[in-house]
Design a protein around this motif. Structure first.
Motif, PDB file in Angstrom:
ATOM      1  N   ASP A 104       0.908  -1.257  -0.072  1.00  0.00           N
ATOM      2  CA  ASP A 104      -0.041  -0.086  -0.006  1.00  0.00           C
ATOM      3  C   ASP A 104       0.753   1.199  -0.072  1.00  0.00           C
ATOM      4  N   GLU A 105       1.296   1.842  -1.237  1.00  0.00           N
ATOM      5  CA  GLU A 105       0.326   1.551  -2.237  1.00  0.00           C
ATOM      6  C   GLU A 105       1.490   1.360  -3.522  1.00  0.00           C
ATOM      7  N   ILE A 106       0.702   1.061  -4.605  1.00  0.00           N
ATOM      8  CA  ILE A 106       1.359   1.188  -5.963  1.00  0.00           C
ATOM      9  C   ILE A 106       0.829   2.290  -6.509  1.00  0.00           C
ATOM     10  N   GLY A 107       1.714   3.244  -6.576  1.00  0.00           N
ATOM     11  CA  GLY A 107       1.359   4.774  -7.045  1.00  0.00           C
ATOM     12  C   GLY A 107       2.310   5.391  -7.473  1.00  0.00           C
ATOM     13  N   VAL A 108       2.119   6.650  -7.952  1.00  0.00           N
ATOM     14  CA  VAL A 108       3.136   7.457  -8.849  1.00  0.00           C
ATOM     15  C   VAL A 108       4.365   7.620  -7.881  1.00  0.00           C
ATOM     16  N   ILE A 109       4.349   7.879  -6.606  1.00  0.00           N
ATOM     17  CA  ILE A 109       5.300   7.853  -5.804  1.00  0.00           C
ATOM     18  C   ILE A 109       6.194   6.851  -5.816  1.00  0.00           C
ATOM     19  N   GLU A 110       5.820   5.857  -5.215  1.00  0.00           N
ATOM     20  CA  GLU A 110       6.494   4.386  -5.273  1.00  0.00           C
ATOM     21  C   GLU A 110       6.951   4.035  -6.827  1.00  0.00           C
ATOM     22  N   ALA A 111       6.456   4.391  -7.646  1.00  0.00           N
ATOM     23  CA  ALA A 111       6.973   4.039  -8.854  1.00  0.00           C
ATOM     24  C   ALA A 111       8.272   4.730  -9.529  1.00  0.00           C
ATOM     25  N   SER A 113      10.741   4.363  -7.934  1.00  0.00           N
ATOM     26  CA  SER A 113      11.906   3.516  -7.530  1.00  0.00           C
ATOM     27  C   SER A 113      11.871   2.238  -8.836  1.00  0.00           C
ATOM     28  N   ALA A 114      13.077   2.232  -9.347  1.00  0.00           N
ATOM     29  CA  ALA A 114      13.054   0.819 -10.303  1.00  0.00           C
ATOM     30  C   ALA A 114      12.926  -0.381  -9.621  1.00  0.00           C
ATOM     31  N   ASN A 115      13.459  -0.405  -8.288  1.00  0.00           N
ATOM     32  CA  ASN A 115      13.399  -1.532  -7.444  1.00  0.00           C
ATOM     33  C   ASN A 115      12.021  -1.815  -6.945  1.00  0.00           C
ATOM     34  N   PHE A 116      11.326  -0.924  -6.703  1.00  0.00           N
ATOM     35  CA  PHE A 116       9.886  -1.077  -6.211  1.00  0.00           C
ATOM     36  C   PHE A 116       9.099  -1.495  -7.439  1.00  0.00           C
ATOM     37  N   ARG A 117       9.371  -1.183  -8.652  1.00  0.00           N
ATOM     38  CA  ARG A 117       8.540  -1.599  -9.781  1.00  0.00           C
ATOM     39  C   ARG A 117       8.659  -2.826 -10.225  1.00  0.00           C
ATOM     40  N   LYS A 118       9.997  -3.317 -10.183  1.00  0.00           N
ATOM     41  CA  LYS A 118      10.398  -4.661 -10.264  1.00  0.00           C
ATOM     42  C   LYS A 118       9.798  -5.570  -9.259  1.00  0.00           C
ATOM     43  N   LEU A 119       9.987  -5.248  -7.992  1.00  0.00           N
ATOM     44  CA  LEU A 119       9.153  -5.921  -7.126  1.00  0.00           C
ATOM     45  C   LEU A 119       7.817  -6.231  -7.196  1.00  0.00           C
ATOM     46  N   ALA A 120       7.066  -5.370  -7.223  1.00  0.00           N
ATOM     47  CA  ALA A 120       5.661  -5.044  -7.516  1.00  0.00           C
ATOM     48  C   ALA A 120       5.202  -6.047  -8.565  1.00  0.00           C
ATOM     49  N   VAL A 121       5.933  -6.085  -9.690  1.00  0.00           N
ATOM     50  CA  VAL A 121       5.769  -7.106 -10.814  1.00  0.00           C
ATOM     51  C   VAL A 121       5.958  -8.577 -10.394  1.00  0.00           C
ATOM     52  N   ASP A 126       3.832 -13.933  -8.968  1.00  0.00           N
ATOM     53  CA  ASP A 126       4.271 -15.058  -8.185  1.00  0.00           C
ATOM     54  C   ASP A 126       2.946 -15.405  -7.345  1.00  0.00           C
ATOM     55  N   PHE A 127       2.277 -16.731  -7.565  1.00  0.00           N
ATOM     56  CA  PHE A 127       0.944 -16.884  -6.772  1.00  0.00           C
ATOM     57  C   PHE A 127       1.442 -17.696  -5.473  1.00  0.00           C
ATOM     58  N   SER A 128       2.685 -17.904  -5.156  1.00  0.00           N
ATOM     59  CA  SER A 128       2.955 -18.675  -3.942  1.00  0.00           C
ATOM     60  C   SER A 128       2.360 -18.125  -2.496  1.00  0.00           C
ATOM     61  N   LYS A 129       2.436 -16.690  -2.683  1.00  0.00           N
ATOM     62  CA  LYS A 129       1.649 -15.910  -1.617  1.00  0.00           C
ATOM     63  C   LYS A 129       0.740 -14.823  -2.208  1.00  0.00           C
ATOM     64  N   SER A 130      -0.252 -14.787  -1.753  1.00  0.00           N
ATOM     65  CA  SER A 130      -1.292 -13.656  -2.164  1.00  0.00           C
ATOM     66  C   SER A 130      -0.962 -12.429  -1.876  1.00  0.00           C
ATOM     67  N   VAL A 131      -1.305 -11.166  -2.545  1.00  0.00           N
ATOM     68  CA  VAL A 131      -0.942  -9.966  -2.486  1.00  0.00           C
ATOM     69  C   VAL A 131      -2.275  -9.142  -2.390  1.00  0.00           C
ATOM     70  N   PRO A 141       1.682   4.276 -17.603  1.00  0.00           N
ATOM     71  CA  PRO A 141       1.901   2.928 -18.150  1.00  0.00           C
ATOM     72  C   PRO A 141       2.173   1.875 -17.062  1.00  0.00           C
ATOM     73  N   PHE A 142       2.909   2.158 -16.151  1.00  0.00           N
ATOM     74  CA  PHE A 142       3.267   1.256 -14.987  1.00  0.00           C
ATOM     75  C   PHE A 142       1.903   0.932 -14.289  1.00  0.00           C
ATOM     76  N   ILE A 143       1.051   1.843 -14.061  1.00  0.00           N
ATOM     77  CA  ILE A 143      -0.273   1.402 -13.355  1.00  0.00           C
ATOM     78  C   ILE A 143      -1.015   0.576 -14.042  1.00  0.00           C
ATOM     79  N   ARG A 144      -1.237   1.048 -15.435  1.00  0.00           N
ATOM     80  CA  ARG A 144      -1.872   0.131 -16.265  1.00  0.00           C
ATOM     81  C   ARG A 144      -1.402  -1.406 -16.423  1.00  0.00           C
ATOM     82  N   GLN A 145       0.188  -1.664 -16.427  1.00  0.00           N
ATOM     83  CA  GLN A 145       0.700  -2.900 -16.646  1.00  0.00           C
ATOM     84  C   GLN A 145       0.296  -3.553 -15.468  1.00  0.00           C
ATOM     85  N   ILE A 146       0.175  -2.996 -14.196  1.00  0.00           N
ATOM     86  CA  ILE A 146      -0.261  -3.770 -13.108  1.00  0.00           C
ATOM     87  C   ILE A 146      -1.769  -4.273 -13.078  1.00  0.00           C
TER      88      ILE A 146
END
Length: 185
Positions: A104-111, A113-121, A126-131, A141-146
């Motif tokens: 909380d949250e996947i937003g403009v501020i968090e985006a 960070s390249a590390n954050f974007r990669k980790l969110a994707v 990965d469905f071993s744990k729910s998000v 574009p990043f928000i639409r991708q998610i």
């Protein structure tokens, strides 16, 4: 197992709802939430990140923060984003006791960070744990991708439908967490 994303505009209640529904499952969740920082006049001054594992907070963005990285009127502290966001999610992914990852949250501020974007994707692929995540209502574009990732259940939160979304989210949590091991009452 699918992931649950709450979309909505600022002030729709995404963080409030997430904090409320995860309360009974505190020992099973990891990750972070983002909280508004308000001034004495009640106006938003910025945002803090709250790490769920230990309750520590850090200033993520502020109108008063001088930073080369900005989102609108807010200076962004990428060190806090890495320490309280990225690391918290990475730890939740590795910890076998954690069964639900909160982003909380996947937003403009968090985006920012390249590390954050990669980790969110990675987490949403990965469905071993729910998000359970909040995502800003934004057409970048990043928000639409998610939003378009397979296995993502996207719900738009509005004040008028708050109670219905809350009931649906509680049912999803109960089913998701009871299907991943021990029964939840």
């Amino acid at each position: 197992m699918e992931h649950f994303l709450l979309s909505g505009t600022t002030g729709a209640g995404k963080t409030t709802l997430i904090r409320e529904v995860i309360l009974p499952y505190q020992n099973l969740v990891g990750g972070f939430v983002t909280l508004e920082k308000r001034g004495e006049d009640g106006r938003r001054q910025g945002f803090e990140m709250l790490r769920l594992a230990d309750g520590k907070r850090g200033v993520l963005a502020s109108k008063e923060l001088s930073s080369p990285v900005k989102a609108g009127k807010y200076g962004i502290n990428l060190d806090v984003l890495e320490e309280f966001g990225v690391k918290a999610v990475e730890e939740a992914r590795r910890n076998p006791a954690i069964r639900l990852i909160i982003i909380d949250e996947i937003g403009v501020i968090e985006a920012q960070s390249a590390n954050f974007r990669k980790l969110a994707v990675e987490c949403l692929g990965d469905f071993s744990k729910s998000v359970l995540a909040a995502i800003c209502a934004n057409s970048r574009p990043f928000i639409r991708q998610i939003e378009e990732m397979p296995g993502v259940h996207l719900v738009t939160l509005k004040r008028a439908g708050y109670d219905k979304v809350k009931a649906d989210l509680r049912a999803w949590l109960k089913e998701t967490l009871s299907n991943s091991g021990e029964a939840i009452s």
